[in-house]
Structures are given as structure tokens and as C-alpha cells.
Design an enzyme around this catalytic site. Structure first.
Site, mmCIF file in Angstrom:
data_model
loop_
_atom_site.group_PDB
_atom_site.id
_atom_site.type_symbol
_atom_site.label_atom_id
_atom_site.label_comp_id
_atom_site.label_asym_id
_atom_site.label_seq_id
_atom_site.Cartn_x
_atom_site.Cartn_y
_atom_site.Cartn_z
ATOM 1 N N ALA A 126 0.805 -1.255 -0.133
ATOM 2 C CA ALA A 126 -0.140 0.015 0.128
ATOM 3 C C ALA A 126 0.847 1.514 -0.184
ATOM 4 O O ALA A 126 2.517 1.484 -0.607
ATOM 5 C CB ALA A 126 -0.760 0.547 0.450
ATOM 6 N N SER A 127 0.339 2.315 1.133
ATOM 7 C CA SER A 127 0.887 3.167 0.960
ATOM 8 C C SER A 127 2.642 3.213 1.349
ATOM 9 O O SER A 127 3.211 5.393 0.852
ATOM 10 C CB SER A 127 0.482 4.296 2.133
ATOM 11 N N ILE A 128 3.425 2.558 1.623
ATOM 12 C CA ILE A 128 4.342 2.656 2.124
ATOM 13 C C ILE A 128 5.429 2.518 0.833
ATOM 14 O O ILE A 128 6.520 2.849 0.375
ATOM 15 C CB ILE A 128 5.382 1.220 2.161
ATOM 16 N N SER A 129 4.464 2.303 -0.818
ATOM 17 C CA SER A 129 4.813 2.457 -1.619
ATOM 18 C C SER A 129 5.490 3.668 -1.819
ATOM 19 O O SER A 129 6.507 4.410 -2.748
ATOM 20 C CB SER A 129 3.820 2.336 -2.988
ATOM 21 N N LYS A 130 5.115 5.506 -1.771
ATOM 22 C CA LYS A 130 5.596 6.752 -1.122
ATOM 23 C C LYS A 130 6.926 6.244 -1.189
ATOM 24 O O LYS A 130 7.790 7.214 -1.758
ATOM 25 C CB LYS A 130 4.395 7.380 -0.226
#
Length: 519
Positions: A126-130
Site C-alpha cells: 500500500a502506501s509504503i510505495s510512497k
């Protein structure tokens, strides 16, 4: 070794006799254990053998201390979180000073086919992709290819210039990475967003006012008047009831754009979802968490690098030795990929709806393992600390990024906030908590960086707790970066908050490491 063998032969009959008196295999193991233990005792007491002295033998016999106690406590904590939230499968990885000391999978990666989780299991991060995307942005900035303060239209002319309340405004890469651009998230209704922001601001003011009043009471009259404040439960805010949040469609997951099924062939194409929508706030004026801001960021990376965003990222993953980190592509054969789950309205576990995350690779579209996330965290921590150590004869290799670059990434940005950590501020694609201690022998806040993630059928967290280095450690040649604890947790259930759990686990390992240093 000859002396040890003779000692075992002398004592073994005692052990065998003891084993014969027991009826179970446990008794036999105990017997041989007694034999070996007595043998070592005989050797140590014997004063020395021809093949070595007692000190060397003792050193060889003594097991090296590990992190068994921290692992046991952390596993118990995770198991409780898993049970309370009804999570099918959960992965955890911990590294200490650059070495992976624990990685484990609990529960099921695939409930239907009874496939158990293991350290190599791959899930949506999820937002660890950021954070991964920010690494690419930072690298391009270091190479002089990207100007963080230039209008994004310099690189992506397809994104229209914006006007807010009749005034022409500028969106920059720097504003995008800190969620200050004013670009919307999944909620399209400006009125709803502004109402929620006003409510949050009022609640924040009330909390601050209450805290100030409580502090004055403590300072003036002691803590007697604050005894009525109820202590928080250990997991309050971490695990919600199965009948409310975890795995169920909470407010966040009611937005239809979470469930897009269209496959976008390029990041430029995916801009059409939001590029013509009005800004919710004037850029730079307010914090508004926006995954779409990172979709625009991916277009910037693509144009600046001269490569497709996905190709550039996959090359970066290879450079970082993150070989299990890939695109969340439904068509590709991805070994060890877990299934995703939610609870339906009746409270039954079901497969998560089909989604295509190609519209948000940069903000929430990657799959990874806990081991790869540890590698990523260590690469960042090494880069951050490399300049703090004496580099004797060029023994230290340079980090993937320069120390000042990571320091910039981990510097809290004014006007930002963090929903998953009330002590933190948002920086550049990371939430950062700064070192702070107000009173002696009271709560001491450590410096750390983290990011959580929530996707359809998945939740995640990556937390980096750097060691507090002193000048003596920095001048020691034997000590080298990275120094600190990194924790990654991923599970195949949505709406599970994991940040405080990761922090507790990091502290467990940090304390055990400190205890070993004292011993």
C-alpha cells in the site's frame, strides 16, 4: 576436542542410566543433555587439556546471545493483534544494526488452499510505495536532473495549470511529496473534506487546550487532579473490534476509486482521473493526504529519468537488492503472492474485491516482502548515518543517497500532520517523530521515521528507529552503519493500524540490544 570426547565417554553411562529410568523421549534427551553438561563441567574443572585451555573452551561452548526474549514477546504481541482483529495472515521482519534477526509469517497467505505465511510471502504494501517513490525522487534530485521547486508543468505539461479562488497557483514536486499540493485524495466532495478538516482542527485545539490545562495542574498542584484520566488500553487505536473497523469497509474504503478495475497503460494516462478537478486548498497552505499527488509525482519521475516510471523503479529495486518487490499486476505470475481478505457485512471472511492498482503505482501499487522492506530501510539508514562515522582508509562505501539528502527527507515540514502517529509530523513521504524529553525520569521520545499503508485487503508499516550515536561510537572503526532497529509488518487484511505495534517491537529489540552491550 579429544579431552571433551574422553569426558563424554566417562559421563555418558550416567546419562544413559538416567535416560533408562525415563519412559519418554524427553527423558532420553535430558539424559544426554546431562551427560554433555557434566562433560563440559569436567573439562572446565580439569584445569586444561593438551588441545587447548579452559578459557578458549568456555568461549567456544558459550552460546552467542541473540534476541530470543524480544522475539518471544513480539511474537506474542503480534499473535494477539492477529487474533483480536481476525487477520488471516501477518508477516513481520526485524533487523538490528543492518542484520535481519527475525522474520516470520503467522497464519494463512491463502485461506482457501491452506497455504501458510512464511518470510518470503509477498503482500500489498500500500502506501509504503510512497517511500519507495521518494527514494527515486531523491536520487534524481541528487543527480541534478530534478528541481524540487520548479512547477510540475516543466516536466509534465499534460497536467493543467491551476487556479485557486481566482488566483493562479503553482504546484511543485516539493509540495507533492509532503501532501501540500491541494490535489484531492479519493473523496471528490470539497465541502465534505473541508468540513472534516475543520472538525479535526477543532478537536486538535481542544486536545491541546486540555493538555495545557492538565500540564498547569501538574506544575501547580501535582498530579492529584489528573487521576481521573483513564489510562489507554494497550492496543487502543491499534486493533479495533471486528464488528467495526478491521477488514470491514470503514469510511475510507467507501470511496469508489479504491475499487477501480481499469488497467492504465501509462502513468500519464492515469492523470485523467483527477487532473481537471479543482484544488481543495491553495498549494502550501494546508496538509491534505493525497495518493493522486503521487500519481502526478510518478509522471515527473518518468519524464525526468527518461524511462517509464515502472522500469525506473524496478531498476532501482535491483540496485537495492529488493528482488521480491514488484508491481501489483494481476496478470503476472508472482510466486509467494498472498491473497487479500475483508469481512463482509455479516462478519464473514471473504476474498477482497478485484482491483487494478495501475492508476497509483507510486502511491500504493507495489508488492513486497518484509525482508525486502528491511533491505530498503537499511539502505536509507546507512545513507543517513554514513557521514557520522570515521571513514578510515575508505573502508565505508557511500550510501545510495547522501546523508544530507536523507536528513532533508526526514525533516518535519510545517503545516503537516500524521494520522497514524500523534507525535509525528509529515516530512517528505515519511512521518517523522523528533527526539524530545520534557521532564527527568519521564516519557522520552525517540527519533524515528515511519510510514503505514492501507489498501483493499492489506495493511502495512515500515518503521526505522536509528541508534542515538555518541561521539565515541562515531570514532570507533569497528562500528559501522547502519546502526538501529528496523521493523516491517504486512498483513492481508485492510483497516488494521500497525504503527504502534511496530514501535513497541522496535523498542523491545532496542532494549535487548542495549542490555547485551551492558553485559
Amino acid at each position: 576436542m579429544a579431552g571433551l570426547a574422553r569426558a563424554v565417554r566417562r559421563v555418558a553411562p550416567v546419562g544413559l542410566a538416567a535416560a533408562r529410568h525415563g519412559e519418554s523421549g524427553g527423558g532420553r534427551r535430558w539424559g544426554w543433555g546431562l551427560a554433555l553438561g557434566l562433560a563440559l563441567g569436567v573439562k572446565a574443572a580439569g584445569g586444561g587439556e593438551a588441545d587447548g585451555g579452559t578459557e578458549e573452551a568456555a568461549a567456544a561452548a558459550a552460546p552467542r546471545r541473540g534476541f530470543g526474549a524480544a522475539i518471544e514477546r513480539s511474537r506474542d504481541l503480534l499473535q494477539r493483534i492477529k487474533d483480536e482483529a481476525g487477520i488471516p495472515g501477518i508477516l513481520v521482519g526485524v533487523s538490528v544494526d543492518g542484520k535481519e534477526v527475525w522474520s516470520e509469517g503467522l497464519g494463512y497467505a491463502d485461506v482457501e488452499n491452506r497455504v501458510m505465511c512464511k518470510p518470503e510471502t509477498i503482500m500489498r504494501i500500500a502506501s509504503i510505495s510512497k517511500c519507495l517513490t521518494m527514494m527515486a525522487v531523491a536520487k534524481l534530485w541528487e543527480e541534478g536532473k530534478l528541481d524540487l521547486d520548479a512547477p510540475v508543468q516543466k516536466y509534465v505539461p499534460e497536467f493543467p495549470e491551476k487556479v485557486y479562488e481566482g488566483e493562479k497557483v503553482t504546484i511543485t514536486t516539493r509540495l507533492l511529496v509532503s501532501h501540500l499540493s491541494g490535489i484531492r485524495h479519493y473523496e471528490k466532495d470539497i465541502a465534505k473534506v473541508k468540513e472534516e478538516k475543520e472538525k479535526a482542527n477543532r478537536a486538535l485545539k481542544l486536545t491541546k487546550s486540555s493538555q495545557d490545562k492538565e500540564q498547569k495542574e501538574k506544575d501547580g498542584e501535582g498530579i492529584g487532579k489528573t487521576d481521573s484520566v483513564k489510562p489507554k488500553k494497550e492496543h487502543e487505536g491499534e486493533v479495533k473490534s471486528r464488528h467495526s473497523k478491521p477488514g470491514r469497509r470503514d469510511k475510507e474504503f467507501e470511496h469508489e476509486e479504491y475499487y477501480l478495475k481499469e488497467k492504465f497503460e501509462s502513468v500519464i494516462e492515469s492523470l485523467k482521473i483527477f487532473k481537471n478537478d479543482p484544488l481543495f486548498f491553495k498549494p502550501g497552505s494546508q496538509f491534505l493526504y493525497s495518493t493522486y499527488g503521487f500519481t502526478l509525482l510518478s509522471a515527473v519521475v518518468e519524464r525526468v529519468s527518461g524511462q517509464k516510471f515502472t522500469d525506473y523503479m524496478l531498476k532501482m529495486f535491483r540496485d537495492l537488492d529488493m528482488l521480491s518487490t514488484v508491481l501489483d499486476d494481476n496478470e503476472a505470475m508472482i510466486y509467494n503472492r498472498a491473497r487479500c481478505y475483508v469481512y463482509n457485512k455479516k462478519g464473514r471472511l471473504v476474498n477482497a474485491p478485484y482491483v487494478d492498482n495501475s492508476y497509483k503505482w507510486a502511491g500504493g501499487g507495489f508488492l513486497s516482502s518484509v525482508g525486502d522492506l528491511l533491505k530498503f530501510g537499511n539502505a536509507l539508514l546507512y545513507s543517513y548515518q554514513a557521514g557520522q562515522f570515521r571513514n578510515t582508509k575508505g573502508q565505508l562505501l557511500p550510501g545510495y543517497l547522501k546523508p544530507d539528502t536523507v536528513a532533508m527527507m526526514w525533516t518535519p515540514v510545517p503545516k503537516t500532520e500524521v494520522s497514524w502517529d500523534r507525535d509525528g509530523k509529515y516530512a517528505m513521504a515519511w512521518a517523522v517523530v523528533e527526539k524530545k524529553q520534557q521532564y527527568g525520569f519521564c516519557r522520552r521520545q525517540r527519533h524515528y521515521a515511519s510510514h503505514t499503508g492501507g489498501a483493499v485487503g492489506a495493511s502495512s508499516v515500515l518503521l526505522i528507529l536509528p541508534e542515538e550515536l555518541d561521539s565515541e561510537a562515531e570514532d570507533t572503526v569497528a562500528v559501522a552503519p547502519p546502526r538501529g532497529v528496523i521493523v516491517s509488518i504486512i498483513c492481508n487484511m485492510q483497516s488494521v493500524s500497525l504503527n504502534s505495534t511496530a514501535l513497541k517491537i522496535a523498542r523491545e529489540f532496542d532494549q535487548e540490544k542495549r542490555a547485551q552491550c551492558v553485559d
